[in-house]
Design a protein around this motif. Structure first.
Motif, PDB file in Angstrom:
ATOM      1  N   ALA A 104       0.827  -1.210   0.000  1.00 34.58           N
ATOM      2  CA  ALA A 104       0.000   0.000   0.000  1.00 34.58           C
ATOM      3  C   ALA A 104       0.863   1.263   0.000  1.00 34.58           C
ATOM      4  N   ASN A 105       0.211   2.383  -0.254  1.00 35.07           N
ATOM      5  CA  ASN A 105       0.882   3.687  -0.229  1.00 35.07           C
ATOM      6  C   ASN A 105       1.614   3.935   1.085  1.00 35.07           C
ATOM      7  N   GLU A 106       1.029   3.479   2.164  1.00 40.64           N
ATOM      8  CA  GLU A 106       1.614   3.710   3.482  1.00 40.64           C
ATOM      9  C   GLU A 106       3.031   3.146   3.570  1.00 40.64           C
ATOM     10  N   CYS A 107       3.253   2.025   2.928  1.00 38.18           N
ATOM     11  CA  CYS A 107       4.579   1.393   2.966  1.00 38.18           C
ATOM     12  C   CYS A 107       5.620   2.284   2.304  1.00 38.18           C
ATOM     13  N   PHE A 108       5.249   2.893   1.186  1.00 34.40           N
ATOM     14  CA  PHE A 108       6.201   3.744   0.485  1.00 34.40           C
ATOM     15  C   PHE A 108       6.393   5.083   1.203  1.00 34.40           C
ATOM     16  N   LEU A 109       5.322   5.647   1.708  1.00 32.57           N
ATOM     17  CA  LEU A 109       5.442   6.929   2.397  1.00 32.57           C
ATOM     18  C   LEU A 109       6.157   6.804   3.744  1.00 32.57           C
ATOM     19  N   SER A 110       6.066   5.646   4.352  1.00 32.30           N
ATOM     20  CA  SER A 110       6.744   5.458   5.638  1.00 32.30           C
ATOM     21  C   SER A 110       8.263   5.527   5.479  1.00 32.30           C
ATOM     22  N   LEU A 111       8.764   5.332   4.258  1.00 35.40           N
ATOM     23  CA  LEU A 111      10.202   5.474   4.023  1.00 35.40           C
ATOM     24  C   LEU A 111      10.691   6.852   4.459  1.00 35.40           C
ATOM     25  N   LEU A 112       9.899   7.862   4.180  1.00 31.90           N
ATOM     26  CA  LEU A 112      10.290   9.219   4.561  1.00 31.90           C
ATOM     27  C   LEU A 112      10.423   9.349   6.080  1.00 31.90           C
ATOM     28  N   VAL A 113       9.507   8.733   6.790  1.00 30.24           N
ATOM     29  CA  VAL A 113       9.560   8.765   8.253  1.00 30.24           C
ATOM     30  C   VAL A 113      10.785   7.999   8.746  1.00 30.24           C
ATOM     31  N   TYR A 114      11.025   6.816   8.189  1.00 33.30           N
ATOM     32  CA  TYR A 114      12.184   6.016   8.591  1.00 33.30           C
ATOM     33  C   TYR A 114      13.485   6.760   8.333  1.00 33.30           C
ATOM     34  N   PHE A 115      13.608   7.368   7.153  1.00 38.52           N
ATOM     35  CA  PHE A 115      14.839   8.077   6.816  1.00 38.52           C
ATOM     36  C   PHE A 115      15.053   9.275   7.742  1.00 38.52           C
ATOM     37  N   ASP A 116      13.982   9.972   8.053  1.00 32.05           N
ATOM     38  CA  ASP A 116      14.080  11.111   8.967  1.00 32.05           C
ATOM     39  C   ASP A 116      14.515  10.650  10.360  1.00 32.05           C
ATOM     40  N   ARG A 117      13.925   9.580  10.840  1.00 29.32           N
ATOM     41  CA  ARG A 117      14.278   9.067  12.170  1.00 29.32           C
ATOM     42  C   ARG A 117      15.722   8.556  12.212  1.00 29.32           C
ATOM     43  N   MET A 118      16.167   7.903  11.137  1.00 32.12           N
ATOM     44  CA  MET A 118      17.554   7.419  11.096  1.00 32.12           C
ATOM     45  C   MET A 118      18.528   8.589  11.148  1.00 32.12           C
ATOM     46  N   SER A 119      18.226   9.631  10.417  1.00 30.88           N
ATOM     47  CA  SER A 119      19.106  10.797  10.382  1.00 30.88           C
ATOM     48  C   SER A 119      19.177  11.475  11.741  1.00 30.88           C
ATOM     49  N   LYS A 120      18.030  11.656  12.361  1.00 33.43           N
ATOM     50  CA  LYS A 120      18.001  12.290  13.685  1.00 33.43           C
ATOM     51  C   LYS A 120      18.669  11.417  14.741  1.00 33.43           C
ATOM     52  N   SER A 121      18.445  10.127  14.666  1.00 27.16           N
ATOM     53  CA  SER A 121      19.051   9.210  15.631  1.00 27.16           C
ATOM     54  C   SER A 121      20.573   9.198  15.492  1.00 27.16           C
ATOM     55  N   ALA A 122      21.058   9.151  14.262  1.00 25.79           N
ATOM     56  CA  ALA A 122      22.504   9.152  14.042  1.00 25.79           C
ATOM     57  C   ALA A 122      23.118  10.449  14.546  1.00 25.79           C
ATOM     58  N   LEU A 123      22.445  11.557  14.322  1.00 22.65           N
ATOM     59  CA  LEU A 123      22.945  12.849  14.782  1.00 22.65           C
ATOM     60  C   LEU A 123      23.030  12.877  16.307  1.00 22.65           C
ATOM     61  N   ALA A 124      22.012  12.341  16.960  1.00 16.19           N
ATOM     62  CA  ALA A 124      22.001  12.318  18.426  1.00 16.19           C
ATOM     63  C   ALA A 124      23.069  11.384  18.985  1.00 16.19           C
ATOM     64  N   LEU A 125      23.302  10.239  18.325  1.00 16.13           N
ATOM     65  CA  LEU A 125      24.249   9.249  18.831  1.00 16.13           C
ATOM     66  C   LEU A 125      25.703   9.562  18.481  1.00 16.13           C
ATOM     67  N   THR A 126      25.941  10.031  17.262  1.00 23.42           N
ATOM     68  CA  THR A 126      27.324  10.213  16.799  1.00 23.42           C
ATOM     69  C   THR A 126      27.726  11.667  16.632  1.00 23.42           C
ATOM     70  N   GLY A 127      26.756  12.555  16.633  1.00 18.50           N
ATOM     71  CA  GLY A 127      27.060  13.960  16.392  1.00 18.50           C
ATOM     72  C   GLY A 127      27.152  14.293  14.911  1.00 18.50           C
ATOM     73  N   ARG A 128      27.001  13.285  14.055  1.00 18.98           N
ATOM     74  CA  ARG A 128      27.014  13.491  12.603  1.00 18.98           C
ATOM     75  C   ARG A 128      25.715  12.959  12.027  1.00 18.98           C
ATOM     76  N   PRO A 129      25.173  13.654  11.044  1.00 18.59           N
ATOM     77  CA  PRO A 129      23.937  13.150  10.431  1.00 18.59           C
ATOM     78  C   PRO A 129      24.213  11.924   9.571  1.00 18.59           C
ATOM     79  N   PHE A 130      23.229  11.088   9.422  1.00 15.66           N
ATOM     80  CA  PHE A 130      23.309   9.938   8.515  1.00 15.66           C
ATOM     81  C   PHE A 130      22.974  10.466   7.135  1.00 15.66           C
ATOM     82  N   THR A 131      23.925  10.404   6.230  1.00 15.57           N
ATOM     83  CA  THR A 131      23.742  10.955   4.898  1.00 15.57           C
ATOM     84  C   THR A 131      23.183   9.900   3.961  1.00 15.57           C
ATOM     85  N   ILE A 132      22.073  10.211   3.352  1.00 14.71           N
ATOM     86  CA  ILE A 132      21.458   9.321   2.366  1.00 14.71           C
ATOM     87  C   ILE A 132      21.888   9.823   0.995  1.00 14.71           C
TER      88      ILE A 132
END
Length: 174
Positions: A104-132
């Motif tokens: 469904a559409n939700e599966c594809f749109l959730s990618l944006l949420v996952y990518f945003d959360r990964m970037s924020k989490s990496a920034l909080a843990l390592t001090g550097r953003p996760f670059t896609i």
């Protein structure tokens, strides 16, 4: 008169994929450009330090921005980074996933949420953003769709099927 409403579940998935691909392509292109500029600065510093070690007062050679982004730097290389650029564009890859593992559409749109959360989490843990970037986007997409389909759908495909969807693409370019 009722206000217009938007029902995501009735929106054509192919149109969602087009929008998502456009956004992801712009994002990866921007990050590739940042990586290219960062690599260029590091090369200038290396050349300058090499020139000073050799006693030269001038560093020769200008930097030309190439169409192909440089591979990820050692400090930004992750398990999702590939050694070379995939030959398939993002829209074609998302369409391929949808063809062989419909969801469904939700599966594809959730990618944006996952990518945003990964970037924020990496920034909080390592001090550097996760670059896609172009070197990791395809692997992140297949992993994200697989996880989101298992979350949103009652019926989903096995990890093996997702691996085959990914590997058949990789084997086609050999």
């Amino acid at each position: 008169m009722q206000p217009p409403s938007f029902d995501l579940s009735k929106y054509p998935t192919v149109e969602t994929i087009k929008l998502l691909a456009s956004l992801l392509e712009r994002m990866t292109a921007a990050n590739d450009q940042i990586n290219r500029a960062s690599t260029a600065r590091k090369d200038n510093v290396r050349r300058a330090s090499s020139a000073s070690l050799l006693g030269s007062s001038q560093v020769q050679g200008g930097l030309v921005a190439s169409a192909t982004p440089p591979p990820p730097a050692a400090d930004t290389y992750t398990k999702f980074s590939s050694r070379s650029l995939p030959s398939i564009d993002i829209f074609s890859y998302l369409s391929r996933i949808f063809k062989y593992c419909p969801c469904a559409n939700e599966c594809f749109l959730s990618l944006l949420v996952y990518f945003d959360r990964m970037s924020k989490s990496a920034l909080a843990l390592t001090g550097r953003p996760f670059t896609i970037d172009s070197y990791n986007i395809h692997r992140l997409i297949i992993a994200g769709v697989m996880v989101s389909s298992k979350f949103f759908s009652d019926v989903f495909y096995t990890n093996t099927r997702y691996a085959k969807v990914r590997m058949r693409h990789v084997l086609k370019k050999l």
